[in-house]
Design a protein around this motif. Structure first.
Motif, PDB file in Angstrom:
ATOM      1  N   ARG A 462       0.844  -1.190   0.000  1.00  0.00           N
ATOM      2  CA  ARG A 462       0.000   0.000   0.000  1.00  0.00           C
ATOM      3  C   ARG A 462       0.885   1.248   0.000  1.00  0.00           C
ATOM      4  O   ARG A 462       2.008   1.232   0.503  1.00  0.00           O
ATOM      5  N   VAL A 463       0.366   2.337  -0.553  1.00  0.00           N
ATOM      6  CA  VAL A 463       1.075   3.609  -0.420  1.00  0.00           C
ATOM      7  C   VAL A 463       1.124   3.965   1.063  1.00  0.00           C
ATOM      8  O   VAL A 463       0.249   3.556   1.842  1.00  0.00           O
ATOM      9  N   PRO A 464       2.127   4.719   1.504  1.00  0.00           N
ATOM     10  CA  PRO A 464       2.241   5.043   2.934  1.00  0.00           C
ATOM     11  C   PRO A 464       1.022   5.825   3.437  1.00  0.00           C
ATOM     12  O   PRO A 464       0.497   6.696   2.741  1.00  0.00           O
ATOM     13  N   ALA A 465       0.599   5.491   4.642  1.00  0.00           N
ATOM     14  CA  ALA A 465      -0.486   6.248   5.254  1.00  0.00           C
ATOM     15  C   ALA A 465      -0.068   7.698   5.482  1.00  0.00           C
ATOM     16  O   ALA A 465      -0.891   8.607   5.402  1.00  0.00           O
ATOM     17  N   ALA A 563      11.953   6.895   3.625  1.00  0.00           N
ATOM     18  CA  ALA A 563      11.228   6.503   2.413  1.00  0.00           C
ATOM     19  C   ALA A 563      10.732   5.061   2.518  1.00  0.00           C
ATOM     20  O   ALA A 563      11.327   4.220   3.192  1.00  0.00           O
ATOM     21  N   HIS A 564       9.641   4.782   1.815  1.00  0.00           N
ATOM     22  CA  HIS A 564       9.127   3.420   1.665  1.00  0.00           C
ATOM     23  C   HIS A 564       9.638   2.848   0.346  1.00  0.00           C
ATOM     24  O   HIS A 564       9.739   3.559  -0.654  1.00  0.00           O
ATOM     25  N   LEU A 565       9.920   1.544   0.359  1.00  0.00           N
ATOM     26  CA  LEU A 565      10.539   0.874  -0.783  1.00  0.00           C
ATOM     27  C   LEU A 565       9.623  -0.244  -1.260  1.00  0.00           C
ATOM     28  O   LEU A 565       9.143  -1.052  -0.458  1.00  0.00           O
ATOM     29  N   ASP A 606       8.664  -3.198   9.585  1.00  0.00           N
ATOM     30  CA  ASP A 606       7.981  -1.916   9.770  1.00  0.00           C
ATOM     31  C   ASP A 606       7.024  -1.591   8.629  1.00  0.00           C
ATOM     32  O   ASP A 606       6.359  -0.544   8.667  1.00  0.00           O
ATOM     33  N   GLY A 607       6.959  -2.434   7.618  1.00  0.00           N
ATOM     34  CA  GLY A 607       6.086  -2.169   6.481  1.00  0.00           C
ATOM     35  C   GLY A 607       6.635  -1.139   5.520  1.00  0.00           C
ATOM     36  O   GLY A 607       5.897  -0.608   4.685  1.00  0.00           O
ATOM     37  N   ARG A 608       7.934  -0.867   5.589  1.00  0.00           N
ATOM     38  CA  ARG A 608       8.545   0.113   4.685  1.00  0.00           C
ATOM     39  C   ARG A 608       9.266  -0.537   3.506  1.00  0.00           C
ATOM     40  O   ARG A 608       9.786   0.163   2.644  1.00  0.00           O
ATOM     41  N   TYR A 609       9.332  -1.841   3.478  1.00  0.00           N
ATOM     42  CA  TYR A 609       9.943  -2.571   2.360  1.00  0.00           C
ATOM     43  C   TYR A 609       8.964  -3.671   1.986  1.00  0.00           C
ATOM     44  O   TYR A 609       8.821  -4.669   2.675  1.00  0.00           O
ATOM     45  N   ALA A 610       8.252  -3.471   0.894  1.00  0.00           N
ATOM     46  CA  ALA A 610       7.210  -4.416   0.483  1.00  0.00           C
ATOM     47  C   ALA A 610       7.519  -4.948  -0.905  1.00  0.00           C
ATOM     48  O   ALA A 610       7.960  -4.192  -1.785  1.00  0.00           O
ATOM     49  N   ARG A 611       7.283  -6.234  -1.098  1.00  0.00           N
ATOM     50  CA  ARG A 611       7.539  -6.856  -2.389  1.00  0.00           C
ATOM     51  C   ARG A 611       6.293  -7.590  -2.870  1.00  0.00           C
ATOM     52  O   ARG A 611       5.547  -8.167  -2.083  1.00  0.00           O
ATOM     53  N   ASP A 612       6.116  -7.573  -4.177  1.00  0.00           N
ATOM     54  CA  ASP A 612       5.069  -8.360  -4.818  1.00  0.00           C
ATOM     55  C   ASP A 612       5.755  -9.075  -5.975  1.00  0.00           C
ATOM     56  O   ASP A 612       5.818  -8.571  -7.092  1.00  0.00           O
TER      57      ASP A 612
END
Length: 614
Positions: A462-465, A563-565, A606-612
Motif C-alpha cells: 500500500r502507499v504510505p499512510a 522513504a518506503h521501498l 515496519d512495512g517500509r519494504y514491500a515486495r510483490d
C-alpha cells in the motif's frame, strides 16, 4: 529519544465504569485480557442501536479463563489467509477462544507463552516464505527462537507441485517447531492447488483437537447472542466472480522491424496488453497494490490439442467432484492445461512404465525443474503416449486456478474501473508453439466482452499512510503495473512525498510501458524521478539493479530519511534487487554487511519494504 504524552481518548464510560475497567485491566493476566476482549466484543455485537441486547439467556457463571489458540498465517496470494479465516470461524462457532493474526502482526516474543498454535503458510518461488512471513520465519529458524516444550502445534502448507520444493517453507517450519520441543498434534498438511482436498480434513482434525484442548475447566453458562444482522460477506469473490465488461484491450508494446528498404519485416516481439475493465454496479472496491483475480477459459486450440493427443471425444460426459460435464468443458473451464503437477506426472509414469520419468520425480532430482519449466500438458501427452479414458484424465489433471494481476490504476482517478497490465505468453518448444492459457484468453477479448473477476487485497502493498513519506518503486516489465496506480493515487490525494520510479525492459523503442504517461507525470510533478534500464539496447546488459547501484548514495539517503521501498516483478529480479540493496547499505554504512541485512529486515517488519514478486 523523547516521547510525547499520550492524550486520553474520549470514552463513553461513566467514571465508575472507567475505574472498574482500569482496575480489572491492571489485575488481569494476558489470558484473561484476551478472553474479556472477545467476550465484550460479542456482547457489543448483540446490541441493537437502542442498546437492547438480543440475548436469549443471561450469563450466570463466568467461564474459567482458557489460554486461547492462536492461528498465524502467511499468505502471498490470499489462499492461505482464506484457509486460516475458515479455521478461525470454525473455532469461534464452536465457542472456543481463538485469535487470528497475519505473521507480521504476531509478536514473536509471545511464542514462548503460546499453548496451541496453528500455522497456515504458503510457499512461493524456490521454497521461500511469503513476504508477510519473512520476519516470522527468520525468527523461528534463527538462534533467538526459544525452546517450546509447552507448545502444541499443527502446520498447514499451501503450495504448487509444479515447483520442485513443494510446500518447502511449511516443511521447514514444521520440523523447526518440533526441533524446539513443541508437540505436533497432527501431521503436516501439504495442499496443492486443489487446496480443499487437504485443507478440509486438516481443519476438521484441528477443530476436533481444539475442542478437547480448549475445553473450559468448569462448566460455563454463556449468554446465547443473536446479532442484529450478520456480517455481510463480499458479494463477489473468487468463488462467485463479477462479470466485468471490457472497456479497452490495447497492445502497449511495439513491433521491432529488421532489414532495410523493401526487405524490412516486422518481428512479433513481446505482446504486453493494457486492459480496462468496468466494475460499474458491482460494489467492488480496491486500493492501489491490490490484485484483480480473473477466471479464464482455456483457449480452444489447447483443448483441441489435448483431445487429439488422447483420442478422446469432447462430448463424453465425465462426473467428478459432484459435477457432471462434457469432457471438453472440463478441459476448457475446470482443468489446467499449461501447468503440470507431480500427481499428473506420477500417473503418466505409472501408465507408461516410464522409468526415466519416475526417476525425475524422486526427491532432490534437479532434472524435474527443467521438465516443469518447459513442458506443458500437451508435451507430456506426446512424449509419453498412453491410453487414457475421460474419467481418468480429468481426475489426473490439476484444478484450474484463477490468475491474479496487479491492478494498474487508482479508483480516485478512473472511477468504477480496474486496469491491468499483462504479458501475453507465447513461445516455441519441442517443435510446436505454446500459449499461456490466461494471458491468451485475455488478449483475445473484444471490447464489450465480459470476464469473471474478483478483488484480492494485498494489505502489505500500500502507499504510505503518511503522505509526506517519499517512495521508491522498482518495477521492470509488467512489474510496473501497481506503480501506475500508486502515482495516480498520490497525485489525486495531494501527497507531499516524492515518487521515484525505476523501470526496466529489453528495448526502449518497443517495450517502454506507459512511456507517455510517465513523461506527463514528470512534467506535472506527479513523478519526481525516473531511472530506466533497457538491457538489450547496448552490448552490456543493464538491469534495474545496476541503476540502483549507480544512484546508491541517493537510494541510501532516501531510505535513511524514512522513504518506503516497493519491488514488483519476477522472483529472480526481486532477489537481484535485494542483493543490490544489501550492497548499497553496506557501502554507505562502513561495510557492515550484518547491519545492512538487519536494516532491510527491520524495514520489512515496519512495512517500509514491500515486495510483490511472482
Amino acid at each position: 529519544m523523547s516521547h510525547a504524552t499520550a492524550t486520553p481518548l474520549p470514552t463513553p464510560l461513566t467514571g465508575d465504569q472507567a475505574q472498574l475497567l482500569s482496575q480489572f485491566a491492571a489485575d488481569a493476566d494476558r489470558s484473561a485480557l484476551l478472553w474479556a476482549s472477545g467476550y465484550l466484543a460479542g456482547m457489543a455485537r448483540a446490541l441493537t442501536p437502542t442498546g437492547l441486547a438480543l440475548a436469549t439467556a443471561a450469563t450466570q457463571t463466568a467461564p474459567v479463563a482458557v489460554q486461547p489458540a492462536t492461528i498465524v498465517y502467511g499468505s502471498q496470494t490470499g489462499n492461505a489467509k482464506r484457509a486460516a479465516e475458515v479455521l478461525h470461524a470454525q473455532l469461534e462457532s464452536a465457542g472456543l477462544p481463538v485469535r487470528l493474526l497475519r505473521a507480521d502482526a504476531f509478536a514473536t516474543r509471545e511464542l514462548a507463552n503460546e499453548s496451541l498454535l496453528y500455522l497456515v503458510i504458503s510457499t512461493q518461488g524456490e521454497g521461500d516464505p511469503p513476504d508477510d512471513a519473512i520476519g516470522f520465519t527468520e525468527f523461528l529458524l534463527g538462534k533467538r527462537a526459544p525452546q517450546l516444550p509447552q507448545l502444541k502445534f499443527a502446520v498447514l502448507g499451501l503450495g504448487d507441485s509444479s515447483y520442485v520444493d513443494f510446500c518447502g517453507i511449511a516443511r521447514k517450519l514444521d520440523a523447526r517447531l518440533a526441533e524446539l520441543g513443541a508437540s505436533r498434534v497432527q501431521p503436516l498438511g501439504e495442499a496443492d492447488l486443489d487446496i480443499d482436498s487437504i485443507a478440509v480434513p486438516w481443519r476438521n482434525h484441528a477443530l476436533t483437537h481444539a475442542k478437547e484442548h480448549l475445553k473450559p475447566a468448569a462448566p460455563a453458562h454463556l449468554a446465547t447472542v443473536t446479532p442484529l444482522r450478520p456480517h455481510a460477506a463480499p458479494a463477489w469473490t473468487h468463488d462467485n466472480p463479477f462479470a466485468a465488461s471490457v472497456l479497452a484491450n490495447q497492445r502497449i508494446t511495439g513491433r521491432e522491424f529488421k532489414g532495410t528498404g523493401f526487405r524490412r519485416y516486422a518481428l512479433v516481439d513481446k505482446d504486453v496488453r493494457h486492459l480496462e475493465l468496468s466494475l460499474e454496479g458491482s460494489g467492488l472496491s480496491y486500493e492501489p497494490g491490490d490484485a484483480l483475480g480473473i477466471r479464464h477459459r482455456n483457449p480452444d486450440v489447447l483443448v483441441a490439442n489435448v483431445l487429439t493427443a488422447t483420442g478422446l471425444d469432447g462430448d463424453t460426459k465425465v462426473t467428478h467432484d459432484g459435477h457432471s460435464l462434457p469432457l471438453a468443458q472440463w478441459l476448457s473451464e475446470k482443468r489446467e492445461l499449461t501447468r503440470l503437477s507431480r500427481p499428473l506426472l506420477t500417473a503418466v509414469a505409472e501408465r507408461a512404465g516410464a522409468q526415466a520419468l519416475s526417476q525425475l520425480l524422486e526427491p532432490g532430482n534437479a532434472g524435474l525443474a527443467a521438465l516443469l519449466g518447459d513442458h506443458q500438458l500437451i508435451d507430456v501427452l506426446r512424449r509419453w503416449p498412453v491410453a487414457w479414458d475421460a474419467d481418468s484424465l480429468v481426475a489426473a489433471l490439476r484444478p484450474q486456478v484463477q490468475r491474479l494481476y496487479s491492478i494498474a490504476s487508482s479508483r480516485k482517478r478512473v472511477g468504477e474501473e480496474a486496469h491491468v497490465t499483462l504479458d501475453v505468453l507465447r513461445y516455441s518448444a519441442h517443435g510446436t508453439d505454446h500459449l499461456g492459457a490466461a494471458s491468451s484468453f485475455l488478449a483475445a477479448l473484444d471490447e464489450d466482452a465480459s470476464v469473471p473477476v474478483f478483488i484480492e487485497p494485498n494489505e502489505r502493498f500500500r502507499v504510505p499512510a503518511d503522505s509526506s513519506r517519499d517512495i521508491l518503486m522498482i518495477g521492470p516489465g509488467t512489474g510496473v503495473a501497481p506503480f501506475r496506480g500508486f502515482v495516480q493515487e498520490r497525485a489525486e490525494t495531494g501527497a507531499r512525498g516524492r515518487n521515484w520510479l525505476f523501470f526496466g525492459a529489453r528495448h526502449f523503442n518497443t517495450e517502454f510501458l506507459y512511456q507517455t504517461e510517465w513523461q506527463d507525470a514528470l512534467a506535472k510533478g506527479e513523478l519526481h524521478r525516473l531511472d530506466l534500464a533497457f538491457s538489450r539496447d547496448q552490448t552490456e546488459r543493464i538491469h534495474v539493479q545496476q541503476r540502483l547501484r549507480e544512484h546508491s548514495r541517493d537510494v541510501y539517503d532516501w531510505l535513511q530519511n524514512g522513504a518506503h521501498l516497493y519491488v514488483c516483478g519476477a522472483i529472480k529480479m526481486g532477489k537481484d534487487v535485494h542483493a543490490a540493496l544489501l550492497d548499497i547499505l553496506s557501502i554507505h554504512n562502513g561495510g557492515d554487511a550484518d547491519a545492512a541485512a538487519d536494516f532491510l529486515s527491520q524495514l520489512q517488519r515496519d512495512g517500509r519494504y514491500a515486495r510483490d514478486v511472482y
